[in-house]
Scaffold this motif. Structure first.
Motif, PDB file in Angstrom:
ATOM      1  N   PHE A   1     -46.376 -33.571  43.281  1.00  0.00           N
ATOM      2  CA  PHE A   1     -45.277 -33.745  42.326  1.00  0.00           C
ATOM      3  C   PHE A   1     -44.011 -33.058  42.813  1.00  0.00           C
ATOM      4  CE2 PHE A   1     -42.952 -32.398  38.478  1.00  0.00           C
ATOM      5  CZ  PHE A   1     -42.844 -33.610  37.813  1.00  0.00           C
ATOM      6  N   ASP A   2     -42.895 -33.789  42.733  1.00  0.00           N
ATOM      7  CA  ASP A   2     -41.594 -33.244  43.154  1.00  0.00           C
ATOM      8  C   ASP A   2     -41.089 -32.285  42.077  1.00  0.00           C
ATOM      9  OD1 ASP A   2     -39.083 -32.614  44.000  1.00  0.00           O
ATOM     10  OD2 ASP A   2     -38.461 -34.680  44.401  1.00  0.00           O
ATOM     11  N   PHE A   3     -41.588 -31.069  42.180  1.00  0.00           N
ATOM     12  CA  PHE A   3     -41.336 -30.060  41.152  1.00  0.00           C
ATOM     13  C   PHE A   3     -39.862 -29.656  41.096  1.00  0.00           C
ATOM     14  CE2 PHE A   3     -41.630 -25.620  39.562  1.00  0.00           C
ATOM     15  CZ  PHE A   3     -42.226 -25.892  38.343  1.00  0.00           C
ATOM     16  N   ASP A   4     -39.223 -29.542  42.261  1.00  0.00           N
ATOM     17  CA  ASP A   4     -37.838 -29.068  42.283  1.00  0.00           C
ATOM     18  C   ASP A   4     -36.907 -30.015  41.532  1.00  0.00           C
ATOM     19  OD1 ASP A   4     -38.517 -26.829  43.712  1.00  0.00           O
ATOM     20  OD2 ASP A   4     -38.204 -27.804  45.644  1.00  0.00           O
ATOM     21  N   ALA A   5     -37.115 -31.309  41.709  1.00  0.00           N
ATOM     22  CA  ALA A   5     -36.253 -32.280  41.014  1.00  0.00           C
ATOM     23  C   ALA A   5     -36.450 -32.173  39.507  1.00  0.00           C
ATOM     24  CB  ALA A   5     -36.566 -33.695  41.491  1.00  0.00           C
ATOM     25  N   SER A   6     -37.681 -31.974  39.080  1.00  0.00           N
ATOM     26  CA  SER A   6     -37.927 -31.887  37.643  1.00  0.00           C
ATOM     27  C   SER A   6     -37.350 -30.598  37.075  1.00  0.00           C
ATOM     28  CB  SER A   6     -39.429 -32.036  37.347  1.00  0.00           C
ATOM     29  OG  SER A   6     -40.075 -30.827  37.167  1.00  0.00           O
ATOM     30  N   VAL A   7     -37.412 -29.520  37.851  1.00  0.00           N
ATOM     31  CA  VAL A   7     -36.831 -28.244  37.406  1.00  0.00           C
ATOM     32  C   VAL A   7     -35.313 -28.361  37.292  1.00  0.00           C
ATOM     33  CG1 VAL A   7     -36.347 -25.878  38.155  1.00  0.00           C
ATOM     34  CG2 VAL A   7     -38.676 -26.744  38.222  1.00  0.00           C
ATOM     35  N   ASP A   8     -34.681 -28.964  38.286  1.00  0.00           N
ATOM     36  CA  ASP A   8     -33.220 -29.099  38.257  1.00  0.00           C
ATOM     37  C   ASP A   8     -32.758 -29.790  36.976  1.00  0.00           C
ATOM     38  OD1 ASP A   8     -32.919 -27.868  40.672  1.00  0.00           O
ATOM     39  OD2 ASP A   8     -32.755 -29.725  41.829  1.00  0.00           O
ATOM     40  N   ALA A   9     -33.411 -30.895  36.652  1.00  0.00           N
ATOM     41  CA  ALA A   9     -33.003 -31.673  35.478  1.00  0.00           C
ATOM     42  C   ALA A   9     -33.278 -30.916  34.183  1.00  0.00           C
ATOM     43  CB  ALA A   9     -33.732 -33.018  35.476  1.00  0.00           C
ATOM     44  N   ALA A  10     -34.471 -30.329  34.079  1.00  0.00           N
ATOM     45  CA  ALA A  10     -34.837 -29.627  32.841  1.00  0.00           C
ATOM     46  C   ALA A  10     -33.981 -28.382  32.639  1.00  0.00           C
ATOM     47  CB  ALA A  10     -36.320 -29.246  32.884  1.00  0.00           C
ATOM     48  N   PHE A  11     -33.691 -27.684  33.731  1.00  0.00           N
ATOM     49  CA  PHE A  11     -32.918 -26.451  33.617  1.00  0.00           C
ATOM     50  C   PHE A  11     -31.469 -26.750  33.224  1.00  0.00           C
ATOM     51  CE2 PHE A  11     -30.522 -22.835  35.453  1.00  0.00           C
ATOM     52  CZ  PHE A  11     -31.114 -21.819  34.719  1.00  0.00           C
ATOM     53  N   ALA A  12     -30.886 -27.752  33.831  1.00  0.00           N
ATOM     54  CA  ALA A  12     -29.506 -28.124  33.493  1.00  0.00           C
ATOM     55  C   ALA A  12     -29.392 -28.503  32.019  1.00  0.00           C
ATOM     56  CB  ALA A  12     -29.044 -29.282  34.381  1.00  0.00           C
ATOM     57  N   ALA A  13     -30.366 -29.251  31.527  1.00  0.00           N
ATOM     58  CA  ALA A  13     -30.327 -29.657  30.116  1.00  0.00           C
ATOM     59  C   ALA A  13     -30.501 -28.451  29.190  1.00  0.00           C
ATOM     60  CB  ALA A  13     -31.429 -30.692  29.847  1.00  0.00           C
ATOM     61  N   THR A  14     -31.382 -27.552  29.580  1.00  0.00           N
ATOM     62  CA  THR A  14     -31.635 -26.355  28.759  1.00  0.00           C
ATOM     63  C   THR A  14     -30.388 -25.481  28.668  1.00  0.00           C
ATOM     64  OG1 THR A  14     -33.963 -26.372  29.376  1.00  0.00           O
ATOM     65  CG2 THR A  14     -33.084 -24.290  28.550  1.00  0.00           C
ATOM     66  N   LEU A  15     -29.722 -25.272  29.801  1.00  0.00           N
ATOM     67  CA  LEU A  15     -28.498 -24.460  29.807  1.00  0.00           C
ATOM     68  C   LEU A  15     -27.416 -25.111  28.957  1.00  0.00           C
ATOM     69  CD1 LEU A  15     -27.723 -23.035  33.338  1.00  0.00           C
ATOM     70  CD2 LEU A  15     -28.725 -21.895  31.373  1.00  0.00           C
ATOM     71  N   SER A  16     -27.282 -26.400  29.116  1.00  0.00           N
ATOM     72  CA  SER A  16     -26.260 -27.123  28.367  1.00  0.00           C
ATOM     73  C   SER A  16     -26.492 -26.979  26.860  1.00  0.00           C
ATOM     74  CB  SER A  16     -26.275 -28.587  28.808  1.00  0.00           C
ATOM     75  OG  SER A  16     -25.484 -29.360  27.958  1.00  0.00           O
ATOM     76  N   HIS A  17     -27.739 -27.116  26.446  1.00  0.00           N
ATOM     77  CA  HIS A  17     -28.073 -26.957  25.026  1.00  0.00           C
ATOM     78  C   HIS A  17     -27.813 -25.544  24.536  1.00  0.00           C
ATOM     79  CE1 HIS A  17     -31.107 -30.551  25.332  1.00  0.00           C
ATOM     80  NE2 HIS A  17     -29.852 -30.934  25.335  1.00  0.00           N
TER      81      HIS A  17
END
Ligand SMILES: [Mg+2]
Length: 228
Positions: free
Chosen positions: A15-31
């Motif tokens: 699983f491409d973990f880094d790509a999933s982290v990038d997306a989830a982290f950006a959304a979390t910070l934005s929220h």
């Protein structure tokens, strides 16, 4: 076939973990109201790494990591947000996004007719299960063991015991552990007395691992499994 039981790691292996982290982290910070991240992602990576090392040493449980990493981040950057809310947001995002590496599903399809497959992941149960369901991975694996669900993590032998129990005690001599982490997958396999295959796409050529095999591409794994 040289190996008929294959234990796969999930994150950074299939699983491409880094790509999933990038997306989830950006959304979390934005929220959380952080609209212009400045070093947050790098700091979060370092915090995560440190906390997961503590899990490997048995000092923390995987589920404790979920909130602790945001407590550390909030403290470091003075973010005005609730760590529990950020953690929940992030976990939902991690489960909802990301994909297998190119070639990973083809690899599983190729191996499945000739071997029994197990998935052994150090991670949070909710995140792992969301990925497994969304990516339809259940169909490949006779056992799926997630450290956050069983309270023990790789490299500890107790989690390998659970895998072996669920698989009906396969022969260790024909079992192979495949993963990217030297400290959890490879160390764990060696200590448990099974052969290991280190998936190391970016590691220096002279890196020493102690692993039985080393591959740089997923496509190399069938030859290892077959003993070619
Ligand atoms: Mg991994």
């Amino acid at each position: 076939m040289r190996y008929t039981t294959l234990i796969f790691d999930l994150d950074h292996t299939l699983f491409d973990f880094d790509a999933s982290v990038d997306a989830a982290f950006a959304a979390t910070l934005s929220h959380a109201g952080v609209d212009q991240p400045n070093g947050h992602r790098e700091a979060f990576a370092a915090i995560n790494l440190g906390l997961w090392k503590q899990v490997e040493r048995g000092e923390l449980t995987p589920d404790q990591v979920g909130t602790l990493r945001f407590e550390h981040l909030i403290h470091r950057f003075g973010i005005d947000a609730d760590p529990h809310a950020m953690a929940a947001d992030y976990i939902a995002g991690l489960g909802a996004g990301g994909d297998l590496y190119p070639g990973a599903r083809d690899l599983l399809d190729e191996l499945l007719p000739d071997a029994t497959l197990a998935l052994l992941s150090n991670g949070i149960g909710e995140v792992a299960r969301a990925k497994i369901t969304r990516l339809d991975l259940d169909r490949y694996f006779d056992a799926i063991v997630v450290s956050g669900e069983v309270g023990v993590a790789k490299p500890h032998g107790a989690i390998f015991d659970i895998v072996f129990e669920r698989l009906g005690h396969p022969d260790k001599a024909t079992t192979l552990m495949i993963g990217d982490s030297l400290t959890s997958d490879i160390r764990g396999g060696i200590d448990y007395g099974i052969d290991t295959c280190w998936y190391a796409p970016g590691a220096p050529a002279d890196a020493s691992s102690g692993a039985t095999y080393r591959v740089a591409r997923l496509e190399e794994i069938p030859a290892v499994v077959a003993g070619r």
